[in-house]
Design a protein around this motif. Structure first.
Motif, PDB file in Angstrom:
ATOM      1  N   TRP A 483       0.778  -1.330   0.106  1.00  0.00           N
ATOM      2  CA  TRP A 483      -0.058   0.068   0.138  1.00  0.00           C
ATOM      3  C   TRP A 483       0.836   1.177   0.094  1.00  0.00           C
ATOM      4  CZ3 TRP A 483      -5.167  -0.129  -0.844  1.00  0.00           C
ATOM      5  CH2 TRP A 483      -5.932  -1.240  -0.726  1.00  0.00           C
ATOM      6  N   MET A 484       1.883   1.329   0.921  1.00  0.00           N
ATOM      7  CA  MET A 484       2.665   2.661   0.835  1.00  0.00           C
ATOM      8  C   MET A 484       3.491   2.711  -0.240  1.00  0.00           C
ATOM      9  SD  MET A 484       3.931   4.827   2.789  1.00  0.00           S
ATOM     10  CE  MET A 484       3.220   4.755   4.424  1.00  0.00           C
ATOM     11  N   ALA A 485       4.122   1.714  -1.076  1.00  0.00           N
ATOM     12  CA  ALA A 485       4.741   1.635  -2.177  1.00  0.00           C
ATOM     13  C   ALA A 485       3.972   2.376  -3.106  1.00  0.00           C
ATOM     14  CB  ALA A 485       5.254   0.425  -2.729  1.00  0.00           C
ATOM     15  N   THR A 486       2.843   1.894  -3.368  1.00  0.00           N
ATOM     16  CA  THR A 486       1.686   2.261  -4.591  1.00  0.00           C
ATOM     17  C   THR A 486       1.219   3.892  -4.280  1.00  0.00           C
ATOM     18  OG1 THR A 486       0.912   0.051  -4.561  1.00  0.00           O
ATOM     19  CG2 THR A 486      -0.361   2.016  -5.606  1.00  0.00           C
ATOM     20  N   LEU A 487       1.189   4.331  -2.878  1.00  0.00           N
ATOM     21  CA  LEU A 487       0.623   5.603  -2.468  1.00  0.00           C
ATOM     22  C   LEU A 487       1.746   6.361  -2.812  1.00  0.00           C
ATOM     23  CD1 LEU A 487      -1.262   7.623  -1.135  1.00  0.00           C
ATOM     24  CD2 LEU A 487      -0.282   7.126   0.893  1.00  0.00           C
ATOM     25  N   GLN A 488       2.909   6.170  -2.584  1.00  0.00           N
ATOM     26  CA  GLN A 488       4.096   7.102  -2.906  1.00  0.00           C
ATOM     27  C   GLN A 488       4.320   7.170  -4.437  1.00  0.00           C
ATOM     28  OE1 GLN A 488       7.321   4.940  -0.728  1.00  0.00           O
ATOM     29  NE2 GLN A 488       7.277   6.499   0.708  1.00  0.00           N
ATOM     30  N   GLN A 489       4.204   6.141  -5.103  1.00  0.00           N
ATOM     31  CA  GLN A 489       4.346   6.342  -6.604  1.00  0.00           C
ATOM     32  C   GLN A 489       3.197   7.064  -7.324  1.00  0.00           C
ATOM     33  OE1 GLN A 489       4.630   2.226  -8.609  1.00  0.00           O
ATOM     34  NE2 GLN A 489       3.681   3.217 -10.526  1.00  0.00           N
ATOM     35  N   GLN A 490       2.004   6.839  -6.879  1.00  0.00           N
ATOM     36  CA  GLN A 490       0.691   7.697  -7.399  1.00  0.00           C
ATOM     37  C   GLN A 490       0.998   9.009  -7.101  1.00  0.00           C
ATOM     38  OE1 GLN A 490      -1.373   6.770  -9.558  1.00  0.00           O
ATOM     39  NE2 GLN A 490      -0.420   4.729  -9.635  1.00  0.00           N
ATOM     40  N   CYS A 491       1.479   9.686  -5.663  1.00  0.00           N
ATOM     41  CA  CYS A 491       1.416  10.971  -5.223  1.00  0.00           C
ATOM     42  C   CYS A 491       2.508  11.498  -6.276  1.00  0.00           C
ATOM     43  CB  CYS A 491       1.947  10.849  -3.995  1.00  0.00           C
ATOM     44  SG  CYS A 491       0.404  10.482  -2.740  1.00  0.00           S
ATOM     45  N   GLU A 492       3.999  10.969  -6.353  1.00  0.00           N
ATOM     46  CA  GLU A 492       4.803  11.492  -7.363  1.00  0.00           C
ATOM     47  C   GLU A 492       4.383  11.640  -8.608  1.00  0.00           C
ATOM     48  OE1 GLU A 492       9.621  10.194  -7.173  1.00  0.00           O
ATOM     49  OE2 GLU A 492       8.212   8.896  -8.263  1.00  0.00           O
ATOM     50  N   ARG A 493       3.580  10.574  -9.278  1.00  0.00           N
ATOM     51  CA  ARG A 493       3.023  10.581 -10.523  1.00  0.00           C
ATOM     52  C   ARG A 493       2.250  12.052 -10.839  1.00  0.00           C
ATOM     53  NH1 ARG A 493       2.427   6.361 -14.310  1.00  0.00           N
ATOM     54  NH2 ARG A 493       1.091   7.001 -16.004  1.00  0.00           N
ATOM     55  N   LEU A 494       1.355  12.260  -9.729  1.00  0.00           N
ATOM     56  CA  LEU A 494       0.585  13.324  -9.536  1.00  0.00           C
ATOM     57  C   LEU A 494       1.586  14.762  -9.827  1.00  0.00           C
ATOM     58  CD1 LEU A 494      -2.299  14.581  -9.657  1.00  0.00           C
ATOM     59  CD2 LEU A 494      -2.395  14.558  -7.107  1.00  0.00           C
ATOM     60  N   THR A 495       2.563  14.639  -8.963  1.00  0.00           N
ATOM     61  CA  THR A 495       3.463  15.753  -8.981  1.00  0.00           C
ATOM     62  C   THR A 495       3.944  16.295 -10.180  1.00  0.00           C
ATOM     63  OG1 THR A 495       3.656  15.230  -6.590  1.00  0.00           O
ATOM     64  CG2 THR A 495       5.360  16.786  -7.857  1.00  0.00           C
ATOM     65  N   ALA A 618       8.652  11.850 -18.415  1.00  0.00           N
ATOM     66  CA  ALA A 618       8.902  11.498 -17.019  1.00  0.00           C
ATOM     67  C   ALA A 618       7.897  11.495 -16.237  1.00  0.00           C
ATOM     68  CB  ALA A 618      10.142  11.978 -16.371  1.00  0.00           C
ATOM     69  N   THR A 619       7.436  10.442 -15.342  1.00  0.00           N
ATOM     70  CA  THR A 619       6.471  10.435 -14.452  1.00  0.00           C
ATOM     71  C   THR A 619       6.819  10.136 -12.938  1.00  0.00           C
ATOM     72  OG1 THR A 619       6.052   8.059 -14.766  1.00  0.00           O
ATOM     73  CG2 THR A 619       4.751   9.564 -16.092  1.00  0.00           C
ATOM     74  N   GLY A 620       8.368  10.140 -12.905  1.00  0.00           N
ATOM     75  CA  GLY A 620       8.574  10.101 -11.362  1.00  0.00           C
ATOM     76  C   GLY A 620      10.398  10.247 -11.598  1.00  0.00           C
ATOM     77  N   GLN A 621      10.846  10.275 -10.398  1.00  0.00           N
ATOM     78  CA  GLN A 621      12.206  10.422 -10.416  1.00  0.00           C
ATOM     79  C   GLN A 621      13.028   9.364 -10.738  1.00  0.00           C
ATOM     80  OE1 GLN A 621      13.527  11.485  -6.221  1.00  0.00           O
ATOM     81  NE2 GLN A 621      11.920  13.334  -6.161  1.00  0.00           N
ATOM     82  N   ASP A 622      12.718   7.880 -10.322  1.00  0.00           N
ATOM     83  CA  ASP A 622      13.227   6.645 -10.980  1.00  0.00           C
ATOM     84  C   ASP A 622      13.175   6.770 -12.811  1.00  0.00           C
ATOM     85  OD1 ASP A 622      13.409   4.002 -12.065  1.00  0.00           O
ATOM     86  OD2 ASP A 622      13.674   3.627  -9.738  1.00  0.00           O
ATOM     87  N   ARG A 623      14.261   6.319 -13.326  1.00  0.00           N
ATOM     88  CA  ARG A 623      14.134   6.470 -14.755  1.00  0.00           C
ATOM     89  C   ARG A 623      13.194   5.241 -15.265  1.00  0.00           C
ATOM     90  NH1 ARG A 623      17.638   2.432 -16.579  1.00  0.00           N
ATOM     91  NH2 ARG A 623      18.834   1.535 -14.971  1.00  0.00           N
ATOM     92  N   VAL A 627       6.613   7.647 -19.586  1.00  0.00           N
ATOM     93  CA  VAL A 627       5.270   7.367 -20.648  1.00  0.00           C
ATOM     94  C   VAL A 627       6.189   7.794 -21.998  1.00  0.00           C
ATOM     95  CG1 VAL A 627       3.467   7.973 -21.855  1.00  0.00           C
ATOM     96  CG2 VAL A 627       3.407   8.161 -19.251  1.00  0.00           C
ATOM     97  N   THR A 628       6.078   6.722 -22.927  1.00  0.00           N
ATOM     98  CA  THR A 628       6.975   6.969 -24.161  1.00  0.00           C
ATOM     99  C   THR A 628       5.971   6.749 -25.193  1.00  0.00           C
ATOM    100  OG1 THR A 628       7.683   4.812 -24.056  1.00  0.00           O
ATOM    101  CG2 THR A 628       9.012   6.091 -23.190  1.00  0.00           C
ATOM    102  N   ILE A 629       6.379   7.261 -26.475  1.00  0.00           N
ATOM    103  CA  ILE A 629       5.536   7.092 -27.620  1.00  0.00           C
ATOM    104  C   ILE A 629       6.605   6.420 -28.847  1.00  0.00           C
ATOM    105  CG2 ILE A 629       4.289   7.997 -29.458  1.00  0.00           C
ATOM    106  CD1 ILE A 629       3.394  10.257 -27.673  1.00  0.00           C
ATOM    107  N   GLN A 630       6.414   5.361 -29.296  1.00  0.00           N
ATOM    108  CA  GLN A 630       7.224   4.646 -30.204  1.00  0.00           C
ATOM    109  C   GLN A 630       6.476   4.452 -31.210  1.00  0.00           C
ATOM    110  OE1 GLN A 630       7.761   1.211 -27.819  1.00  0.00           O
ATOM    111  NE2 GLN A 630       9.121   2.102 -26.174  1.00  0.00           N
TER     112      GLN A 630
END
Length: 755
Positions: A483-495, A618-623, A627-630
């Motif tokens: 739960w915590m990992a998902t919450l952190q990822q979604q909050c970072e994505r929103l930022t 980019a949607t987060g600090q981790d590379r 989101v990519t378009i190919q």
């Protein structure tokens, strides 16, 4: 020593060292507690031997790993088991008869403190501690040896008990399968177990009960509406009632007492009591929570828990349920009011955890919040929780959610289940219940919050697919860390979504550097990932059927018709999925699947040709969060939209082919809600075996500590545009070959064909 086996759902011995159980942690806690409270020192003992001294007979009730099986009680060992006398090295006249003395409480505390930090101190640390405490260096040395020996002995006894229980359980399963084969009784298509087993007698009524629950909910809502309408007299309406009648109706609603058969005052007592328990669970350390030496996770000591929070349930009732308890702490990039809103608004809650929540609804509002915030709000909620694989069943749970402000900058979101939910729904018969759980939210500076998450579930024992046995039964799959990992990822994505200065890699394609274009692409990618999570799980939305695989892999298919939703192609859609274990670390597998230069090795939709990246957002600090378009070299009229996400627990790679005209329109900033996408992709989870060695990894230090990965592949294909079309054998055979070919290519590329 006597072992009393009271469990039939215990992990195998190969997993025993990966998870410390409440029995083990209780014993470990006892060591530290007795060592802190006592003031004796044991004699010299080698690390390989058992702790010296006379031992009393111990009776142990077996439990499984990391609070995932029924509760137990362990009779405390005599302090003589751990406390012995130590030789006085300072008396040269005592050559034959040893002289003993006791350590002081201060010495014990200092020794324990260093042991928790470093169980194997070097010579310099031992010398420094001996000078500080006034002990001989040999006394310090042997004290640490004895402490390590005691812990080792407890672990060995526990592992032996786990092995014995697992052998008994496997013998029972083997016997049941042999009986079923003799009687030629058909087996369950989803799990392979005979429907004639003892569990089947329980499963059938449970399924019937679940159908009654699903059917009763609309009826209950209709009855509530009728009751509300009946409060108004003939010829009046809510809009024409006088002020006095409005107040009378409001009081009538506040005083209703038929909510799951409990008065409002009793409901408030339940949630307030759950809040106090959550606060203690979130803040207490040892001996309530013990940190595992091997995994580093915190483990709930259930004997200490039962002392602190006694329950009225009988031992027999608890034996039929398994317990999962976990705790995690982290900082999220979201301000406190908005974070509270994410938990209390059921739609935002589902959007924040798309891979974990497949269904959620607010069944009733017991109490509204004060003013414009959620202070004091109490809601009756329903949720269906899932994993990103169809081979593990979902968990359905009813619970009360209570929002309480603890201080100026601290809030609590409290979840707790009640047995009687509505007139026709008895939640005590559900497979999963929430014991007091939730989050403590602490406001930080710069629009950040510290979150302490406690997840405490009581679940009905059930058979879990062998691939996911470790991760589910250890409590990781639905635990606080997930739960915590998902919450952190979604909050970072929103930022990152709101950011105006995020750099975009743009090559030969059209310009997407505008803020509107970037947001439109990210919205489309987010909807694509939500659709993928919705399609890959074991929810009742998907009716999965097993099909015969040429490669031996477990492949499941499901079909659905889309007649009205413009967000997907219209017609008959066929889904195919398979889950496998690979001896590859999660990071290596994720990097391979998202690498655009190797798309032809794992992505059949690229037609075996290379792809070229047009844009990377980019949607987060981790590379890995991007989101990519190919563009596909061999298919000029289609582009691929790919969304890759990774966090501390799981990773996903989701993609969908989109026609160039629609994609260019989105890139200019136009609304993407009517762009049809049919996503496919991969879900990557840890296997839960954190001590497994000999796995492929890019970092040498992970070879002894990293586990393998659980890979789930999902393909969705439009088989016909006709609404009257039916599923054909040719289509099923096509996706069968597609899944088998993809898995073969991945295993070959990673050199793990024999994994």
């Amino acid at each position: 020593m006597k072992f009393v086996d009271m469990s039939n759902n215990t992990p195998s011995n190969s997993h025993a060292k990966d998870f410390a159980s409440p029995a083990l942690t209780l014993s470990l806690a006892g060591i530290f507690r007795d060592g802190a409270a006592g003031n004796e020192e044991t004699e010299e003992v080698d690390d390989g031997s058992a702790g010296g001294g006379r031992r009393e007979e111990t009776t142990m009730v077996e439990i499984s790993s990391e609070n995932s099986v029924p509760l137990m009680s362990t009779l405390s060992r005599s302090r003589d088991d751990f406390d012995a006398e130590n030789e006085d090295y300072d008396d040269p006249t005592n050559s034959k008869k040893k002289k003993y003395h006791r350590h002081t409480a201060h010495q014990i505390r200092e020794l324990e403190a260093l042991f928790k930090e470093s169980p194997h101190p070097d010579e310099k640390q031992r010398q420094q501690l001996s000078n500080q405490l006034g002990l001989h260096p040999r006394q310090v040395k042997f004290w640490f040896q004895n402490r390590r020996t005691q812990i080792k002995a407890i672990q060995e006894r526990h592992e032996n008990s786990l092995l014995k229980t697992e052998i008994d359980k496997l013998s029972e399963v083997n016997k049941a399968l042999r009986m079923a084969m003799k009687k030629n009784i058909p087996s369950c298509p989803s799990c392979g177990f005979s429907s004639s087993s003892k569990e089947a007698a329980v499963v059938i009524p449970t399924q019937e009960q679940q159908l009654r629950i699903e059917n009763a909910r609309p009826k209950t809502e209709v009855e509530k509406l009728r009751a509300e309408l009946g409060k108004y007299t003939k010829g009046t309406s809510p809009t024409t009632s006088s002020g006095g009648n409005d107040e009378e109706n409001k009081n009538g609603l506040e005083l209703q007492t038929d909510t799951f058969g409990l008065e409002k005052s009793r409901i408030m007592d339940i949630v307030n009591q759950a809040t106090e328990e959550l606060k203690k669970m979130a803040t207490f350390g040892e001996p309530l929570w013990i940190k595992s030496f091997e995994t580093g996770r915190e483990i709930l000591n259930y004997d200490e828990y039962m002392k602190e929070f006694p329950t009225e349930k009988s031992g027999e009732e608890r034996l039929t349920r398994s317990i999962e308890a976990s705790r995690d702490t982290g900082v999220v990039s979201m301000d406190l009011p908005r974070l509270v809103q994410c938990f209390m608004d059921v739609n935002q809650w589902k959007e924040t955890f798309p891979g974990m929540i497949t269904k959620a609804s607010t069944l009733d509002v017991i109490r509204n919040g004060e003013g414009d915030n959620w202070v004091g709000a109490v809601q009756l909620m329903f949720a269906e929780l899932q994993m990103l694989t169809p081979v593990v069943g979902t968990r359905k749970v009813y619970f009360l959610r209570y929002c309480k402000q603890l201080g100026a900058d601290q809030w609590a979101i409290v979840d707790v289940s009640v047995d009687k939910v509505e007139d026709n729904i008895d939640a005590s018969l559900m497979k999963c219940r929430k014991l007091p759980s939730g989050c403590i939210l602490q406001d930080q500076s710069n629009a950040h919050c510290k979150v302490t998450w406690v997840e405490h579930l009581e679940c009905q024992q059930s058979t879990v697919h062998s691939l996911y046995h470790a991760i589910v039964n250890s409590g990781q799959a639905f635990g606080a860390r997930h739960w915590m990992a998902t919450l952190q990822q979604q909050c970072e994505r929103l930022t990152f979504f709101k950011a105006t200065s995020v750099r975009i890699k743009d090559s030969t394609g059209p310009d997407v550097a505008t803020l509107a274009g970037r947001k439109s692409i990210l919205k489309l990618a987010q909807r694509m990932t939500w659709s993928f999570c919705h399609a890959i799980g074991a929810s009742s939305y998907n009716k999965w059927d097993k099909i015969h695989s040429k490669t031996g892999d477990d492949i499941r298919v499901a079909s659905r018709k889309n007649l009205t939703d413009p967000r997907e192609p219209f017609g008959l859609i066929l889904c195919a999925t398979s889950s496998v274990w690979l001896p590859v670390s999660r990071n290596v597998l994720f990097d391979f699947l998202r690498d655009e230069t190797r798309q032809h090795e794992c992505n059949i939709m690229s037609n075996g040709g290379p792809v070229e990246s047009i844009a990377n957002l980019a949607t987060g600090q981790d590379r890995g969060n991007a989101v990519t378009i190919q563009a596909m070299k061999l298919k000029e009229d289609m582009w691929i939209l790919q969304d890759t996400c990774t966090n501390a627990y799981e990773s996903t790679v989701v993609y969908a082919p989109i026609d160039i005209g629609g994609m260019k329109s989105v890139m200019t900033g136009r609304d993407s809600s009517n762009v049809a996408v049919l996503p496919s992709g991969f879900s990557i989870l840890p296997d839960g075996l954190e001590s497994r060695s000999l796995v492929i990894t890019s970092r040498p230090e992970e070879k002894c500590t990293g586990g393998g990965s659980l890979l789930t592949v999902l393909y969705q294909i439009l088989t016909s545009n006709s609404p009257a079309a039916k599923l054909s054998k040719e289509s099923v055979e096509s996706v069968n070959n597609l899944i088998s070919c993809t898995l073969h290519r991945i295993k070959t590329s990673l050199q793990c064909e024999d994994g």
